[in-house]
Design a protein around this motif. Structure first.
Motif, PDB file in Angstrom:
ATOM      1  N   UNK A 247     -25.457  25.211   9.789  1.00  0.00           N
ATOM      2  CA  UNK A 247     -26.453  26.080   9.168  1.00  0.00           C
ATOM      3  C   UNK A 247     -27.635  26.204  10.122  1.00  0.00           C
ATOM      4  N   UNK A 248     -28.295  27.346  10.106  1.00  0.00           N
ATOM      5  CA  UNK A 248     -29.499  27.506  10.912  1.00  0.00           C
ATOM      6  C   UNK A 248     -30.591  26.555  10.447  1.00  0.00           C
ATOM      7  N   UNK A 249     -31.333  26.008  11.403  1.00  0.00           N
ATOM      8  CA  UNK A 249     -32.336  24.988  11.078  1.00  0.00           C
ATOM      9  C   UNK A 249     -33.322  25.468  10.015  1.00  0.00           C
ATOM     10  N   UNK A 250     -33.796  26.706  10.126  1.00  0.00           N
ATOM     11  CA  UNK A 250     -34.780  27.219   9.173  1.00  0.00           C
ATOM     12  C   UNK A 250     -34.167  27.481   7.800  1.00  0.00           C
ATOM     13  N   UNK A 251     -32.838  27.528   7.727  1.00  0.00           N
ATOM     14  CA  UNK A 251     -32.171  27.854   6.465  1.00  0.00           C
ATOM     15  C   UNK A 251     -31.640  26.628   5.733  1.00  0.00           C
ATOM     16  N   UNK A 252     -31.806  25.447   6.323  1.00  0.00           N
ATOM     17  CA  UNK A 252     -31.185  24.242   5.773  1.00  0.00           C
ATOM     18  C   UNK A 252     -31.578  23.999   4.321  1.00  0.00           C
ATOM     19  N   UNK A 253     -32.865  23.995   4.043  1.00  0.00           N
ATOM     20  CA  UNK A 253     -33.332  23.676   2.693  1.00  0.00           C
ATOM     21  C   UNK A 253     -32.828  24.704   1.681  1.00  0.00           C
ATOM     22  N   UNK A 254     -32.942  25.986   2.025  1.00  0.00           N
ATOM     23  CA  UNK A 254     -32.500  27.024   1.092  1.00  0.00           C
ATOM     24  C   UNK A 254     -31.004  27.004   0.854  1.00  0.00           C
ATOM     25  N   UNK A 255     -30.245  26.740   1.906  1.00  0.00           N
ATOM     26  CA  UNK A 255     -28.791  26.702   1.779  1.00  0.00           C
ATOM     27  C   UNK A 255     -28.359  25.555   0.861  1.00  0.00           C
TER      28      UNK A 255
ATOM     29  N   UNK B 219     -30.175  24.033  -1.349  1.00  0.00           N
ATOM     30  CA  UNK B 219     -30.667  24.280  -2.705  1.00  0.00           C
ATOM     31  C   UNK B 219     -29.715  25.204  -3.466  1.00  0.00           C
ATOM     32  N   UNK B 220     -29.258  26.272  -2.809  1.00  0.00           N
ATOM     33  CA  UNK B 220     -28.329  27.207  -3.449  1.00  0.00           C
ATOM     34  C   UNK B 220     -27.027  26.504  -3.829  1.00  0.00           C
ATOM     35  N   UNK B 221     -26.499  25.689  -2.920  1.00  0.00           N
ATOM     36  CA  UNK B 221     -25.272  24.953  -3.227  1.00  0.00           C
ATOM     37  C   UNK B 221     -25.497  23.967  -4.367  1.00  0.00           C
ATOM     38  N   UNK B 222     -26.652  23.309  -4.343  1.00  0.00           N
ATOM     39  CA  UNK B 222     -26.954  22.334  -5.387  1.00  0.00           C
ATOM     40  C   UNK B 222     -27.003  22.950  -6.772  1.00  0.00           C
ATOM     41  N   UNK B 223     -27.500  24.191  -6.856  1.00  0.00           N
ATOM     42  CA  UNK B 223     -27.541  24.867  -8.158  1.00  0.00           C
ATOM     43  C   UNK B 223     -26.133  25.077  -8.713  1.00  0.00           C
ATOM     44  N   UNK B 224     -25.149  25.168  -7.822  1.00  0.00           N
ATOM     45  CA  UNK B 224     -23.763  25.343  -8.250  1.00  0.00           C
ATOM     46  C   UNK B 224     -23.048  24.009  -8.426  1.00  0.00           C
TER      47      UNK B 224
ATOM     48  N   UNK C  48     -26.133  34.272  -2.506  1.00  0.00           N
ATOM     49  CA  UNK C  48     -25.471  32.982  -2.590  1.00  0.00           C
ATOM     50  C   UNK C  48     -25.010  32.556  -1.200  1.00  0.00           C
ATOM     51  N   UNK C  49     -24.921  31.242  -0.968  1.00  0.00           N
ATOM     52  CA  UNK C  49     -24.400  30.771   0.314  1.00  0.00           C
ATOM     53  C   UNK C  49     -22.941  31.179   0.449  1.00  0.00           C
ATOM     54  N   UNK C  50     -22.515  31.435   1.683  1.00  0.00           N
ATOM     55  CA  UNK C  50     -21.160  31.953   1.869  1.00  0.00           C
ATOM     56  C   UNK C  50     -20.548  31.411   3.151  1.00  0.00           C
ATOM     57  N   UNK C  51     -19.419  31.986   3.517  1.00  0.00           N
ATOM     58  CA  UNK C  51     -18.529  31.464   4.527  1.00  0.00           C
ATOM     59  C   UNK C  51     -17.255  31.093   3.791  1.00  0.00           C
ATOM     60  N   UNK C  52     -16.113  31.209   4.434  1.00  0.00           N
ATOM     61  CA  UNK C  52     -14.854  31.112   3.711  1.00  0.00           C
ATOM     62  C   UNK C  52     -14.703  29.800   2.935  1.00  0.00           C
TER      63      UNK C  52
END
Length: 316
Positions: free
Chosen positions: A59-67, A69-74, A34-38
């Motif tokens: 967020x890292x450029x290569x991780x933007x879409x995945x990050x 997407x994970x937040x969107x699922x929540x 899951x995406x994280x950070x405080x």
């Protein structure tokens, strides 16, 4: 709207294993990412409680879409500024055989160069922010960013009419307390030591000094979290403690973020007093420590609300 800001985001990969057998082999029972950070953790806690939230961060450029997407699922919307580096990966290991809390291993955060990325994120927050919002600032300052970075976010939010909550540390904590009026500030037992009067001495006296300092800077609800001992907080010149029972401590990392989620949820609802807001936070932290997720976490939070013990410890 609750708006959380996290500059050092990450991905938390959790493995639940049959046993932690060093030098041997055991089974993975369950795993998830899951995406994280405080501030991201707090936002996910808010979504569990069905509170609308918008996440801001790097967020890292290569991780933007995945990050995203994970937040969107929540059910969490996000405004993310891309950096030319990899988003850190963290590992949580929970053994079913050992009667011990999970172990957490943290990756290195971002390193920023110049002010462009910070400026872009501040500008996006300024455009979105409205009177009545709550803007909550979370976590560490990336390497290379100015110590006054968090103060910039706080001032922008405050000028837009938002209430400001703070869960940052180090020199940045001192700086942000001078930036504007703060509604909630929650250092932990270690983080409070940077505040004047709290750098040494026994925990209780240092916490009292930290709370006094936050009050002197105009913080409306100053809190110090003390881990398994719960929290202490100040209100109307009095010192209070608050705690809730935990059936079994399974996940200690992230308890402070869960606490902030509970407090922020209270700010998003009807007007509450200091003790009620703190109780919302303590109940959420205790439910998180028990290792619960999703609807089970929300149900346990509601159950624990009636079990939070608030004690008057006398004059601040």
């Amino acid at each position: 709207m609750i708006r959380t800001v996290t500059l050092n985001t990450g991905f938390d990969e959790t493995f639940v294993v049959s046993e932690a057998k060093y030098g041997g082999v055991s089974d993975i029972v369950e795993q998830w990412v899951q995406p994280s950070g405080k501030g991201v953790n707090a936002a996910l806690g808010l979504r569990v409680l069905s509170v609308p939230v918008h996440v801001y961060g790097f967020v890292g450029r290569e991780d933007l879409a995945g990050f995203k997407e994970c937040l969107g699922r929540e059910g969490a919307d996000a405004t993310l500024v891309e950096l030319d580096s990899r988003t850190r990966r963290n590992l949580t290991l929970l053994s079913l055989a050992e009667n011990a809390p999970a172990a957490h291993f943290r990756g290195r955060g971002f390193q920023v160069e110049g002010e462009a990325a910070v400026e872009e994120l501040v500008s996006r927050l300024e455009v979105d922010c409205e009177g009545g919002d709550v803007v909550s600032l979370h976590g560490s300052t990336p390497e290379g960013a100015a110590v006054g970075t968090w103060g910039r976010f706080a001032r922008v939010a405050w000028r837009r009419g938002a209430r400001v909550a703070v869960d940052v540390y180090g020199e940045a904590l001192l700086e942000v307390l001078d930036a504007c009026e703060i509604d909630v500030c929650k250092p932990n037992e270690e983080e409070m030591r940077v505040l004047p009067g709290a750098s040494s001495g026994a925990t209780e006296e240092a916490a009292r000094a930290a709370l006094r300092y936050m009050v002197s800077r105009g913080v409306r609800l100053p809190i110090v979290s003390l881990g398994a001992e719960g929290v202490v907080f100040a209100g109307e010149g009095r010192l209070y403690s608050a705690s809730a029972p935990v059936s079994r401590a399974r996940v200690l990392v992230g308890a402070g973020d869960a606490f902030m989620a509970g407090v922020l949820a209270s700010l998003a609802g009807r007007e509450m007093g200091s003790s009620e807001s703190v109780a919302c936070g303590v109940a959420m932290a205790s439910a998180h420590v028990e290792g619960l997720r999703g609807t089970m976490l929300a149900d346990r939070w509601r159950q624990l609300l009636g079990s939070v013990q608030v004690r008057d410890l006398g004059a601040l």
